[in-house]
Design an enzyme around this catalytic site. Structure first.
Site, PDB file in Angstrom:
ATOM      1  N   CYS A  59     184.562 -64.066   3.825  1.00 32.40           N
ATOM      2  CA  CYS A  59     185.135 -65.364   3.454  1.00 32.40           C
ATOM      3  C   CYS A  59     186.600 -65.220   3.026  1.00 32.40           C
ATOM      4  O   CYS A  59     186.891 -64.614   1.995  1.00 32.40           O
ATOM      5  CB  CYS A  59     184.285 -65.949   2.327  1.00 32.40           C
ATOM      6  SG  CYS A  59     185.003 -67.367   1.500  1.00 32.40           S
ATOM      7  N   CYS A  64     187.427 -66.750  -0.372  1.00 31.20           N
ATOM      8  CA  CYS A  64     186.848 -65.902  -1.424  1.00 31.20           C
ATOM      9  C   CYS A  64     187.791 -64.750  -1.749  1.00 31.20           C
ATOM     10  O   CYS A  64     188.008 -64.425  -2.923  1.00 31.20           O
ATOM     11  CB  CYS A  64     185.496 -65.337  -0.985  1.00 31.20           C
ATOM     12  SG  CYS A  64     184.240 -66.580  -0.631  1.00 31.20           S
TER      13      CYS A  64
END
Length: 104
Positions: free
Chosen positions: A31, A34
């Site tokens: 991600c 993230c």
């Protein structure tokens, strides 16, 4: 130095959720957002020392009932005395900071 605890099991997650104030970062290695918010989460762990900062990789700790609730990453859950008091999804530093401040 980061104070973020990287949880690797359901049992560890359960243990940390019982702390007085906890913020959990549910994320994944793949991600991009993230990875972008991770240094901010680390920095905030040094500023908000009354919180336990926990990181959970949803691909590694994927059988916990709470992890199964996660629909997007990053998602942040906030707990006070074992009860979830807030949550939000997205890599938003301002929201992360304001939610921490609201739960001190």
């Amino acid at each position: 130095m980061s104070k973020v605890i990287h949880v690797t099991s359901n049992e560890e997650l359960d243990k940390y959720l019982q702390h007085q104030r906890v913020v959990v970062d549910f994320s994944a290695e793949w991600c991009g957002p993230c990875r972008a918010i991770a240094p901010v989460f680390d920095k905030l762990s040094n500023e908000f020392t009354t919180f336990t900062f926990v990181h959970v990789d949803i691909d590694k700790v994927n059988t916990h009932p709470i992890v199964k609730e996660i629909r997007s990453v990053p998602t942040f859950y906030f707990y006070v005395n074992g009860a979830k008091v807030s949550e939000f999804s997205g890599a938003n530093e301002a929201t992360l900071r304001s939610t921490l401040e609201a739960n001190i």
